[in-house]
Motif scaffolding. Structure first.
Motif, short mmCIF file in Angstrom:
data_model
loop_
_atom_site.label_atom_id
_atom_site.label_comp_id
_atom_site.label_asym_id
_atom_site.label_seq_id
_atom_site.Cartn_x
_atom_site.Cartn_y
_atom_site.Cartn_z
N LEU A 45 0.85 -1.19 0.00
CA LEU A 45 0.00 0.00 0.00
C LEU A 45 0.89 1.24 0.00
CD1 LEU A 45 -2.79 -0.99 2.57
CD2 LEU A 45 -3.00 -0.83 0.08
N CYS B 161 -1.93 7.26 -2.19
CA CYS B 161 -2.74 7.48 -3.39
C CYS B 161 -2.36 8.82 -4.01
CB CYS B 161 -4.22 7.46 -3.02
SG CYS B 161 -5.33 7.84 -4.39
N GLY C 291 -7.53 11.08 0.93
CA GLY C 291 -8.74 10.29 0.80
C GLY C 291 -9.93 11.07 0.27
N GLU D 24 -14.46 4.62 11.29
CA GLU D 24 -13.30 3.99 11.93
C GLU D 24 -12.84 4.75 13.17
OE1 GLU D 24 -10.34 3.54 8.91
OE2 GLU D 24 -11.39 1.90 7.93
N THR E 2 -16.53 11.85 8.51
CA THR E 2 -16.38 11.16 7.23
C THR E 2 -16.13 12.19 6.13
OG1 THR E 2 -18.78 11.21 6.88
CG2 THR E 2 -17.86 9.21 7.90
N PRO F 292 -15.50 11.00 -1.15
CA PRO F 292 -14.28 10.19 -1.12
C PRO F 292 -13.59 10.16 -2.48
CG PRO F 292 -16.11 9.03 -0.10
CD PRO F 292 -16.69 10.22 -0.81
N CYS G 182 -8.98 5.73 -4.50
CA CYS G 182 -8.72 4.92 -3.29
C CYS G 182 -9.95 4.73 -2.43
CB CYS G 182 -7.61 5.55 -2.46
SG CYS G 182 -8.04 7.16 -1.75
N HIS G 183 -11.10 5.33 -2.82
CA HIS G 183 -12.38 5.21 -2.10
C HIS G 183 -12.27 5.73 -0.66
CE1 HIS G 183 -13.73 2.86 -5.52
NE2 HIS G 183 -12.69 2.06 -5.36
N SER H 96 -9.57 5.82 1.38
CA SER H 96 -8.55 5.26 2.29
C SER H 96 -7.25 6.05 2.27
CB SER H 96 -8.26 3.81 1.92
OG SER H 96 -7.59 3.73 0.67
N GLN I 107 -4.83 5.38 0.42
CA GLN I 107 -3.77 4.45 0.04
C GLN I 107 -4.18 3.64 -1.19
OE1 GLN I 107 -3.74 2.39 3.86
NE2 GLN I 107 -1.70 3.18 4.29
N ARG I 108 -3.17 3.23 -1.94
CA ARG I 108 -3.43 2.45 -3.15
C ARG I 108 -2.34 1.39 -3.31
NH1 ARG I 108 -3.69 4.90 -9.33
NH2 ARG I 108 -4.54 3.03 -10.34
N ARG J 92 -1.05 6.64 7.25
CA ARG J 92 -2.36 7.24 6.98
C ARG J 92 -2.42 8.62 7.60
NH1 ARG J 92 -7.38 3.33 7.68
NH2 ARG J 92 -8.19 4.99 6.38
#
Length: 383
Positions: free
Chosen positions: A156, A159, A166, A202, A207, A211, A215-216, A218, A220-221, A251
């Motif tokens: 990972l 992104c 994100g 999380e 939120t 997004p 990466c939706h 997150s 990260q990719r 992150r």
């Protein structure tokens, strides 16, 4: 059945102060609570016994009466029992005592939070990326001399479109609709209020409004990355090399983890390793062993000459200083130990057999002193 001493039940000394008694009760009440021990009748009885013991010794008047009269202080059947301080029994429900003890503290939290509380880590803070492990097989020579390797690791990474945020473009954060910004979802199980991390945000309490489409959300990719490694000379199986900053991406701007490469060295068809030393078994002919002479042997750095003395026996070791493996920490170089093994002739033709028989007839005790000495010592076993 006679009752156990209340101080024994609470596992405290008779002179324990109020804080020690309360701390002991909390620990044991959690351990034996029926909700944590479903179907365990013995645990339930211990829980009830704890409630009675705690109520008796946590109240100053009842404790004074108990210290003076023992359990009789709370027995209404005993003469004068009801007139004694704290006398007459009348213990409360153990579950009510439990709720009262664990609701103290004034933080407004749930019973669960009082039991297992402590500061939750802030889920909005930057988080370090995970460390990774990569197992690599290398040859015996590569381990001895050192080498450079290139590996490909799928991990990972940040992104690129959202730069790890994100979020899509200038999208902003909004309060999580599931937990209302608390970061936790609370559910009730019996008397316990159990707080669980909100699965939607999380635990962050917020939120992303839009997004990142790549990466939706997150940040990260997954990406395959080529990494060059320098393996030092002298490594062996189990050696672990650290490649700093080649683990997974952090992150929310957190640092990158590390990559740990675990080495596995292939066995060699000629050499065996013993620490920094090498061992090599070399076959020699019967005539070489008997007559002696020079012979060439292999080493990791090229051929070397050794001198075979006349009458050399199987298992004789020849040491070649500095022809072993370089110490991985730079503490010199090991040696090469050449062990000779005399090869017995096979598939002899008629002429060769005849010559050997002729030689054998010429041999006496001086030619084979080891055999002669052995059978001299062992002759009593042949009688």
């Amino acid at each position: 059945m006679s009752k156990r001493d209340y101080y024994t039940v609470l596992e405290v000394e008779r002179g324990a102060n109020d804080e020690e008694i309360k701390k002991a009760y909390r620990r044991l009440a959690i351990k034996f609570h029926p909700d944590k021990n479903p179907g365990d009748h013995a645990a339930e009885e211990k829980f009830k016994e704890l409630g009675e013991a705690y109520e008796a010794v946590s109240d100053p008047e009842k404790r004074a009466a108990y210290d003076q009269y023992g359990h009789a202080a709370f027995d209404p059947r005993r003469r004068g029992g009801a007139s004694r301080p704290g006398g007459g029994g009348g213990f409360h429900d153990p579950f009510d005592i439990f709720r009262e003890v664990f609701s103290q503290g004034g933080n407004g939290g749930s019973i669960f939070e009082n039991l297992f509380g402590g500061e939750r880590p802030d889920p909005t803070r930057p988080q370090r990326g995970a460390d990774l492990r990569y197992d690599m097989e290398i040859t015996f020579e590569e381990a001895a001399h050192g080498c450079e390797k290139e590996i490909t690791v799928t991990k990972l990474d940040v992104c690129e479109p959202c730069q790890g945020s994100g979020a899509e473009g200038d999208s902003k954060l909004k309060t999580c609709a599931t937990c209302a910004g608390r970061g936790q979802v609370i559910s009730s199980r019996g008397i316990f209020s159990i707080a669980q991390t909100c699965s939607r945000c999380e635990g962050a309490g917020r939120t992303i409004e839009k997004p990142c489409r790549t990466c939706h959300g997150s940040g990260q990719r997954e990406r395959a990355t080529k990494i060059k490694l320098k393996i030092p000379p002298g490594v062996d199986t189990g050696a672990r090399l650290r490649s700093s900053g080649n683990g997974e991406a952090g992150r929310r701007g957190g640092p990158v983890g590390d990559l740990y490469v675990v080495l596995h060295v292939k066995t060699h068809e000629i050499f065996q390793r013993d620490g920094d030393d090498l061992i090599c078994e070399v076959p020699i002919s019967f005539t070489q062993a008997a007559l002696g002479g020079e012979m060439e042997v292999p080493t990791l750095t090229g051929p070397a000459q050794i001198k075979i003395a006349a009458g050399t026996q199987t298992g004789t070791l020849f040491r070649l200083k500095g022809r072993g493996v370089r110490n991985v920490h730079g503490h010199g170089t090991g040696d090469l130990h050449v062990r000779v093994a005399i090869e017995v002739p096979t598939q002899l033709n008629a002429e060769q057999r005849a010559k050997l028989l002729e030689f054998d007839q010429l041999c006496d005790a001086n030619v084979n002193p080891i055999s002669q000495g052995f059978f001299e010592k062992a002759k009593s076993f042949f009688r």
